[in-house]
Design a protein around this motif. Structure first.
Motif, PDB file in Angstrom:
ATOM      1  N   GLY A   1      35.454  31.586  27.053  1.00  0.00           N
ATOM      2  CA  GLY A   1      35.247  32.565  25.974  1.00  0.00           C
ATOM      3  C   GLY A   1      35.362  33.997  26.473  1.00  0.00           C
ATOM      4  N   THR A   2      34.813  34.264  27.670  1.00  0.00           N
ATOM      5  CA  THR A   2      34.878  35.648  28.175  1.00  0.00           C
ATOM      6  C   THR A   2      36.256  35.956  28.766  1.00  0.00           C
ATOM      7  N   SER A   3      36.980  34.952  29.241  1.00  0.00           N
ATOM      8  CA  SER A   3      38.353  35.228  29.703  1.00  0.00           C
ATOM      9  C   SER A   3      39.228  35.560  28.493  1.00  0.00           C
ATOM     10  N   ALA A   4      39.010  34.858  27.383  1.00  0.00           N
ATOM     11  CA  ALA A   4      39.743  35.171  26.147  1.00  0.00           C
ATOM     12  C   ALA A   4      39.417  36.589  25.688  1.00  0.00           C
ATOM     13  N   ALA A   5      38.165  36.983  25.840  1.00  0.00           N
ATOM     14  CA  ALA A   5      37.761  38.344  25.453  1.00  0.00           C
ATOM     15  C   ALA A   5      38.557  39.377  26.258  1.00  0.00           C
ATOM     16  N   LEU A   6      38.619  39.196  27.569  1.00  0.00           N
ATOM     17  CA  LEU A   6      39.351  40.154  28.418  1.00  0.00           C
ATOM     18  C   LEU A   6      40.817  40.230  28.018  1.00  0.00           C
ATOM     19  N   LYS A   7      41.409  39.090  27.746  1.00  0.00           N
ATOM     20  CA  LYS A   7      42.813  39.079  27.316  1.00  0.00           C
ATOM     21  C   LYS A   7      42.991  39.905  26.045  1.00  0.00           C
ATOM     22  N   GLY A   8      41.927  39.982  25.229  1.00  0.00           N
ATOM     23  CA  GLY A   8      41.962  40.769  24.002  1.00  0.00           C
ATOM     24  C   GLY A   8      41.450  42.190  24.166  1.00  0.00           C
ATOM     25  N   GLY A   9      41.252  42.639  25.401  1.00  0.00           N
ATOM     26  CA  GLY A   9      40.826  44.022  25.621  1.00  0.00           C
ATOM     27  C   GLY A   9      39.342  44.256  25.394  1.00  0.00           C
ATOM     28  N   ILE A  10      38.575  43.182  25.356  1.00  0.00           N
ATOM     29  CA  ILE A  10      37.133  43.281  25.096  1.00  0.00           C
ATOM     30  C   ILE A  10      36.383  43.091  26.405  1.00  0.00           C
TER      31      ILE A  10
ATOM     32  N   TRP B   1      38.203  50.662  31.448  1.00  0.00           N
ATOM     33  CA  TRP B   1      39.189  50.968  30.410  1.00  0.00           C
ATOM     34  C   TRP B   1      40.160  49.803  30.205  1.00  0.00           C
ATOM     35  N   VAL B   2      40.956  49.909  29.123  1.00  0.00           N
ATOM     36  CA  VAL B   2      41.929  48.885  28.752  1.00  0.00           C
ATOM     37  C   VAL B   2      43.292  49.565  28.626  1.00  0.00           C
ATOM     38  N   GLU B   3      44.295  49.024  29.298  1.00  0.00           N
ATOM     39  CA  GLU B   3      45.651  49.573  29.198  1.00  0.00           C
ATOM     40  C   GLU B   3      46.468  48.699  28.254  1.00  0.00           C
ATOM     41  N   VAL B   4      47.033  49.360  27.242  1.00  0.00           N
ATOM     42  CA  VAL B   4      47.738  48.649  26.184  1.00  0.00           C
ATOM     43  C   VAL B   4      49.173  49.155  26.079  1.00  0.00           C
ATOM     44  N   ASP B   5      50.111  48.224  26.026  1.00  0.00           N
ATOM     45  CA  ASP B   5      51.493  48.578  25.705  1.00  0.00           C
ATOM     46  C   ASP B   5      51.624  48.457  24.191  1.00  0.00           C
TER      47      ASP B   5
ATOM     48  N   ILE C   1      50.074  44.941  23.188  1.00  0.00           N
ATOM     49  CA  ILE C   1      49.577  43.881  24.069  1.00  0.00           C
ATOM     50  C   ILE C   1      48.744  44.505  25.186  1.00  0.00           C
ATOM     51  N   VAL C   2      47.662  43.829  25.550  1.00  0.00           N
ATOM     52  CA  VAL C   2      46.816  44.299  26.645  1.00  0.00           C
ATOM     53  C   VAL C   2      47.511  43.964  27.962  1.00  0.00           C
ATOM     54  N   ARG C   3      47.774  44.980  28.771  1.00  0.00           N
ATOM     55  CA  ARG C   3      48.426  44.768  30.074  1.00  0.00           C
ATOM     56  C   ARG C   3      47.402  44.622  31.194  1.00  0.00           C
ATOM     57  N   ARG C   4      46.377  45.498  31.149  1.00  0.00           N
ATOM     58  CA  ARG C   4      45.422  45.496  32.250  1.00  0.00           C
ATOM     59  C   ARG C   4      44.053  45.896  31.730  1.00  0.00           C
ATOM     60  N   VAL C   5      43.027  45.284  32.286  1.00  0.00           N
ATOM     61  CA  VAL C   5      41.643  45.652  31.959  1.00  0.00           C
ATOM     62  C   VAL C   5      40.917  45.953  33.260  1.00  0.00           C
ATOM     63  N   VAL C   6      40.240  47.092  33.274  1.00  0.00           N
ATOM     64  CA  VAL C   6      39.484  47.504  34.465  1.00  0.00           C
ATOM     65  C   VAL C   6      38.022  47.643  34.068  1.00  0.00           C
ATOM     66  N   ILE C   7      37.135  46.969  34.803  1.00  0.00           N
ATOM     67  CA  ILE C   7      35.686  47.126  34.582  1.00  0.00           C
ATOM     68  C   ILE C   7      35.064  47.601  35.895  1.00  0.00           C
ATOM     69  N   ARG C   8      34.309  48.687  35.821  1.00  0.00           N
ATOM     70  CA  ARG C   8      33.637  49.256  37.002  1.00  0.00           C
ATOM     71  C   ARG C   8      34.615  49.380  38.176  1.00  0.00           C
TER      72      ARG C   8
ATOM     73  N   THR D   1      40.054  45.779  38.705  1.00  0.00           N
ATOM     74  CA  THR D   1      40.971  45.142  37.763  1.00  0.00           C
ATOM     75  C   THR D   1      40.474  43.716  37.515  1.00  0.00           C
ATOM     76  N   VAL D   2      40.170  43.415  36.259  1.00  0.00           N
ATOM     77  CA  VAL D   2      39.618  42.092  35.936  1.00  0.00           C
ATOM     78  C   VAL D   2      40.646  41.219  35.225  1.00  0.00           C
ATOM     79  N   TYR D   3      41.682  41.882  34.656  1.00  0.00           N
ATOM     80  CA  TYR D   3      42.725  41.151  33.931  1.00  0.00           C
ATOM     81  C   TYR D   3      44.023  41.923  34.092  1.00  0.00           C
ATOM     82  N   GLN D   4      45.107  41.197  34.382  1.00  0.00           N
ATOM     83  CA  GLN D   4      46.409  41.857  34.453  1.00  0.00           C
ATOM     84  C   GLN D   4      47.505  40.876  34.057  1.00  0.00           C
ATOM     85  N   ASP D   5      48.306  41.286  33.064  1.00  0.00           N
ATOM     86  CA  ASP D   5      49.491  40.531  32.633  1.00  0.00           C
ATOM     87  C   ASP D   5      49.264  39.022  32.561  1.00  0.00           C
ATOM     88  N   GLY D   6      48.250  38.629  31.801  1.00  0.00           N
ATOM     89  CA  GLY D   6      48.036  37.213  31.552  1.00  0.00           C
ATOM     90  C   GLY D   6      47.158  36.499  32.571  1.00  0.00           C
ATOM     91  N   LYS D   7      46.651  37.238  33.559  1.00  0.00           N
ATOM     92  CA  LYS D   7      45.808  36.570  34.567  1.00  0.00           C
ATOM     93  C   LYS D   7      44.469  37.265  34.766  1.00  0.00           C
TER      94      LYS D   7
END
Ligand code: NCD
Ligand code: ZN
Ligand code: ZN
Ligand code: ZN
Length: 352
Positions: free
Chosen positions: A28-37, A289-293, A322-329, A332-338
């Motif tokens: 559930g939380t990995s899905a959240a990150l993929k959605g920029g949350i 922050w969340v990087e979005v294309d 689409i969310v490309r990258r998510v950075v927390i503290r 990088t916690v999420y990048q291009d599908g991973k």
């Protein structure tokens, strides 16, 4: 590429403990990150439901080991737990009252138990409720009588948003959320889905209901997914449970609406970051922050979702953004599908 703050989804069902075959804190939380949350508030209609210190702490222990993003966890209101729930309010995201029948074991039948919760629960956290139609009117009355802030989940009908507008204009401490499915789907769209898959609580509205939500965007404090994963087997069975997965599609759907000129990027930040933080006293996430294309075009597809529910009521819908990258503290916690951190990276907002 644009940058958004780490978004907050105040209404998700992560199904742990008890129904991990539908979802768990990791998926559930990995899905959240993929959605920029980057922060989710998880609902207490689990098995067992979260009604007291012991059950809340047990769920929090699981989340601590498994969550990839930050989280808070709601306590549930039961018929006889008002004092016990209030005792542990500081550890909870808020108090959730199920005032209408929906999925899960929590339903408050007796107004006497609603009153007990309003008496006990501290005023520094909202009491949030599933309250439709007449039940909504009664819930607003309790807010008035007890002077306690209330938050209405997933508003879906024209008369309900108008009632909330009225209550706000009279100075009642009421806030509300709407879901992307109530903003972007009508009951006619639901009829085009395979039978069972359109079931959701509250049910999808008419075109007039949907229009009223858009016309009253200024009354809507938050947009929340009500991510409610069930398996495809369950949805396609004779007794389909209500609920749509949604946490990874909410931002793309909203960004598409921005491209169409129906919403602004500031609306997204207000309703998925600023207002949730204020309402639930959520601490800031530094260097997040969340990087979005914004211009990337694609179709929403159930089979490549991170949620265990490999389906979506938005199957085939074209979106831009689409969310490309998510950075927390700073990490990088999420990048291009991973996902690029370990489970347990996420923190409890009440331990900050
Ligand atoms: C939710 C669930 O499955 O837990 N279902 C739904 O249709 N929204 C319960 C709820 O939020 O009412
Ligand atoms: Zn009773
Ligand atoms: Zn509900
Ligand atoms: Zn829900």
């Amino acid at each position: 590429m644009i940058r958004l703050p780490g978004l907050i989804d105040i209404h998700v069902h992560l199904r742990e403990p008890g129904e991990e075959y539908k979802e768990d804190f990791s998926t559930g939380t990995s899905a959240a990150l993929k959605g920029g949350i980057t922060t989710v508030l998880a609902m207490p209609n689990t098995h067992p439901p979260l009604l007291d210190r012991e059950s809340l702490r047990a769920a929090a222990e699981l989340a601590k080991k498994k969550a990839y993003c930050d989280y808070g966890i709601y306590l549930g209101g039961g018929e006889h737990n008002a004092a016990k729930a209030a005792d542990v309010a500081e550890e909870a995201a808020g108090l959730k009252l199920y005032l209408n029948a929906t999925y899960g074991p929590l339903l408050l039948e007796h107004v006497s138990s609603w009153m007990a919760h309003f008496e006990h629960w501290p005023a520094n956290r909202p009491i949030v409720a599933h309250a439709e139609d007449k039940t909504l009117a009664a819930f607003l009355m309790l807010s008035y009588l007890y002077h306690k802030p209330v938050h209405v989940c997933h508003v879906a009908r024209k008369h309900e948003i108008l009632l909330i507008r009225e209550a706000k204009s009279k100075g009642l401490p009421v806030t509300c959320e709407v879901t992307p499915h109530h903003l972007f789907l009508t009951e006619a769209d639901g009829k085009r889905l395979p039978p069972g898959r359109e079931r959701v609580s509250p049910s999808l509205g008419t075109a007039e209901d949907v229009e009223a939500l858009w016309d009253n965007l200024d009354v809507i404090d938050c947009i929340a997914s009500d991510h409610a994963p069930h398996t495809l087997e369950e949805k396609d069975s004779r007794q389909p449970p209500p609920g749509f997965p949604g946490v990874e599609n909410t931002l793309p759907l909203l960004l598409e609406a921005v491209q169409e000129g129906r919403l602004t990027r500031e609306d997204i930040v207000e309703k998925m970051y600023e207002n949730p933080r204020k309402l639930f006293s959520i601490p800031a996430q530094d260097e997040t922050w969340v990087e979005v294309d914004e211009t990337h075009n694609y179709e929403i597809t159930g089979s490549d979702q991170f949620t265990k529910a490999k389906w979506t009521p938005f199957e085939g819908k074209k979106v831009r953004g689409i969310v490309r990258r998510v950075v927390i503290r700073s990490q990088t916690v999420y990048q291009d599908g991973k996902i690029t951190v370990q489970p347990g990276f996420g923190k409890n907002i009440r331990e900050a």
